[in-house]
Design a protein around this motif. Structure first.
Motif, PDB file in Angstrom:
ATOM      1  N   LYS A   4       0.834  -1.216   0.000  1.00  0.00           N
ATOM      2  CA  LYS A   4       0.000   0.000   0.000  1.00  0.00           C
ATOM      3  C   LYS A   4       0.859   1.253   0.000  1.00  0.00           C
ATOM      4  CE  LYS A   4      -4.043  -1.913   2.311  1.00  0.00           C
ATOM      5  NZ  LYS A   4      -5.009  -1.744   3.386  1.00  0.00           N
ATOM      6  N   THR A   5       1.975   1.224   0.715  1.00  0.00           N
ATOM      7  CA  THR A   5       2.789   2.433   0.862  1.00  0.00           C
ATOM      8  C   THR A   5       4.195   2.285   0.292  1.00  0.00           C
ATOM      9  OG1 THR A   5       3.464   1.796   3.097  1.00  0.00           O
ATOM     10  CG2 THR A   5       1.508   3.214   2.899  1.00  0.00           C
ATOM     11  N   GLY A   6       4.512   1.124  -0.278  1.00  0.00           N
ATOM     12  CA  GLY A   6       5.791   0.948  -0.957  1.00  0.00           C
ATOM     13  C   GLY A   6       6.842   0.147  -0.211  1.00  0.00           C
ATOM     14  N   PHE A   7       6.665  -0.075   1.077  1.00  0.00           N
ATOM     15  CA  PHE A   7       7.684  -0.797   1.841  1.00  0.00           C
ATOM     16  C   PHE A   7       7.779  -2.267   1.427  1.00  0.00           C
ATOM     17  CE2 PHE A   7       6.718   2.711   4.851  1.00  0.00           C
ATOM     18  CZ  PHE A   7       7.984   3.278   4.901  1.00  0.00           C
ATOM     19  N   SER A   8       6.654  -2.950   1.336  1.00  0.00           N
ATOM     20  CA  SER A   8       6.686  -4.366   0.953  1.00  0.00           C
ATOM     21  C   SER A   8       7.210  -4.530  -0.471  1.00  0.00           C
ATOM     22  CB  SER A   8       5.295  -4.992   1.085  1.00  0.00           C
ATOM     23  OG  SER A   8       4.883  -4.968   2.434  1.00  0.00           O
ATOM     24  N   LYS A   9       6.850  -3.614  -1.350  1.00  0.00           N
ATOM     25  CA  LYS A   9       7.368  -3.652  -2.719  1.00  0.00           C
ATOM     26  C   LYS A   9       8.883  -3.502  -2.711  1.00  0.00           C
ATOM     27  CE  LYS A   9       7.221  -1.382  -7.187  1.00  0.00           C
ATOM     28  NZ  LYS A   9       6.758  -0.254  -7.983  1.00  0.00           N
ATOM     29  N   ARG A  10       9.400  -2.584  -1.918  1.00  0.00           N
ATOM     30  CA  ARG A  10      10.848  -2.369  -1.858  1.00  0.00           C
ATOM     31  C   ARG A  10      11.553  -3.632  -1.364  1.00  0.00           C
ATOM     32  NH1 ARG A  10      13.221   2.049   2.024  1.00  0.00           N
ATOM     33  NH2 ARG A  10      11.300   3.034   1.377  1.00  0.00           N
ATOM     34  N   TYR A  11      11.024  -4.244  -0.283  1.00  0.00           N
ATOM     35  CA  TYR A  11      11.631  -5.479   0.209  1.00  0.00           C
ATOM     36  C   TYR A  11      11.555  -6.583  -0.843  1.00  0.00           C
ATOM     37  CZ  TYR A  11      12.646  -4.048   5.016  1.00  0.00           C
ATOM     38  OH  TYR A  11      13.184  -3.449   6.131  1.00  0.00           O
ATOM     39  N   ALA A  12      10.416  -6.724  -1.513  1.00  0.00           N
ATOM     40  CA  ALA A  12      10.266  -7.748  -2.553  1.00  0.00           C
ATOM     41  C   ALA A  12      11.288  -7.531  -3.670  1.00  0.00           C
ATOM     42  CB  ALA A  12       8.849  -7.723  -3.119  1.00  0.00           C
ATOM     43  N   GLU A  13      11.486  -6.286  -4.067  1.00  0.00           N
ATOM     44  CA  GLU A  13      12.456  -5.987  -5.128  1.00  0.00           C
ATOM     45  C   GLU A  13      13.879  -6.275  -4.676  1.00  0.00           C
ATOM     46  OE1 GLU A  13      11.350  -1.966  -6.131  1.00  0.00           O
ATOM     47  OE2 GLU A  13       9.829  -2.661  -7.568  1.00  0.00           O
ATOM     48  N   TRP A  14      14.213  -5.950  -3.435  1.00  0.00           N
ATOM     49  CA  TRP A  14      15.547  -6.269  -2.905  1.00  0.00           C
ATOM     50  C   TRP A  14      15.778  -7.775  -2.915  1.00  0.00           C
ATOM     51  CZ3 TRP A  14      15.245  -2.786   2.068  1.00  0.00           C
ATOM     52  CH2 TRP A  14      15.556  -1.461   1.740  1.00  0.00           C
ATOM     53  N   ILE A  15      14.788  -8.535  -2.443  1.00  0.00           N
ATOM     54  CA  ILE A  15      14.901  -9.998  -2.390  1.00  0.00           C
ATOM     55  C   ILE A  15      15.071 -10.563  -3.795  1.00  0.00           C
ATOM     56  CG2 ILE A  15      13.643 -12.130  -1.864  1.00  0.00           C
ATOM     57  CD1 ILE A  15      12.343 -10.473   0.520  1.00  0.00           C
ATOM     58  N   ALA A  16      14.225 -10.134  -4.716  1.00  0.00           N
ATOM     59  CA  ALA A  16      14.286 -10.626  -6.097  1.00  0.00           C
ATOM     60  C   ALA A  16      15.628 -10.275  -6.739  1.00  0.00           C
ATOM     61  CB  ALA A  16      13.132 -10.044  -6.912  1.00  0.00           C
ATOM     62  N   GLU A  17      16.100  -9.082  -6.505  1.00  0.00           N
ATOM     63  CA  GLU A  17      17.393  -8.665  -7.065  1.00  0.00           C
ATOM     64  C   GLU A  17      18.518  -9.554  -6.541  1.00  0.00           C
ATOM     65  OE1 GLU A  17      20.353  -4.895  -6.487  1.00  0.00           O
ATOM     66  OE2 GLU A  17      18.235  -4.419  -6.848  1.00  0.00           O
ATOM     67  N   ASP A  18      18.538  -9.797  -5.242  1.00  0.00           N
ATOM     68  CA  ASP A  18      19.598 -10.616  -4.656  1.00  0.00           C
ATOM     69  C   ASP A  18      19.512 -12.078  -5.059  1.00  0.00           C
ATOM     70  OD1 ASP A  18      20.521  -8.311  -3.480  1.00  0.00           O
ATOM     71  OD2 ASP A  18      20.241  -8.969  -1.421  1.00  0.00           O
ATOM     72  N   LEU A  19      18.304 -12.582  -5.322  1.00  0.00           N
ATOM     73  CA  LEU A  19      18.133 -13.981  -5.725  1.00  0.00           C
ATOM     74  C   LEU A  19      18.145 -14.162  -7.239  1.00  0.00           C
ATOM     75  CD1 LEU A  19      15.347 -15.112  -3.216  1.00  0.00           C
ATOM     76  CD2 LEU A  19      17.804 -15.657  -3.128  1.00  0.00           C
ATOM     77  N   GLY A  20      18.135 -13.059  -7.974  1.00  0.00           N
ATOM     78  CA  GLY A  20      18.128 -13.144  -9.432  1.00  0.00           C
ATOM     79  C   GLY A  20      16.833 -13.707  -9.981  1.00  0.00           C
TER      80      GLY A  20
END
Length: 171
Positions: free
Chosen positions: A11-27
């Protein structure tokens, strides 16, 4: 590595940011859950879902629990984001509140400190937050309710344990 996807509701962008960090690190890819169907996950062996906590409940968790029940062969990992600082037992309390005894549970659950973003929060949630902060002020014997100030406490290092777990699981 097994095929992995990170889904999120934000809703406010925090979960999206964490999801993007996780996806980036896991490829792997990250996608919002909105509009997705269980069939869209047929090619994935490991599914990570993250969302914010609202009144103790992880947003969208009902859908995830249904999908977990229908696809028990997948490895499911859930993370939640919120503004409550890490306290002993808090992560376990959130897990038990959202996954009752006898229900399918994710392989692992994580809680990530995120923050509050009043500017991107919907009006309903802002009003609720003002109401609850007013109640807390009265309970503490003060007459003023806390000023609604946004705060960003998200930190990429919080995802380290999740990444380690996924890397071990995906071998």
């Amino acid at each position: 590595m097994k095929k992995i996807i990170v889904l999120y509701r934000s809703k406010t962008g925090f979960s999206k940011r964490y999801a993007e960090w996780i996806a980036e690190d896991l490829g792997c890819e990250s996608r919002p859950i909105k509009g997705m169907k269980l069939d869209d996950l047929k090619d994935y062996k490991l599914v990570i879902y993250g969302a914010g906590i609202y009144a103790g409940m992880i947003a969208g968790i009902g859908r995830i629990k249904t999908w977990m029940e229908k696809s028990p062969q997948k490895t499911w990992i859930v993370f939640a984001t919120g503004a409550t600082p890490h306290e002993e037992g808090y992560e376990e309390m959130i897990l038990k509140t959202n996954f009752h005894k006898g229900e399918n549970r994710p392989a692992h659950f994580y809680y990530f400190l995120s923050g509050i973003d009043y500017e991107n929060m919907g009006i309903f949630n802002r009003v609720l937050m003002k109401f609850f902060s007013g109640m807390a002020s009265r309970k503490n014997g003060t007459t003023q309710s806390a000023k609604q100030t946004s705060v960003d406490l998200a930190n990429r290092h919080y995802i380290a344990n999740l990444l380690s777990y996924v890397r071990l699981k995906a071998r």
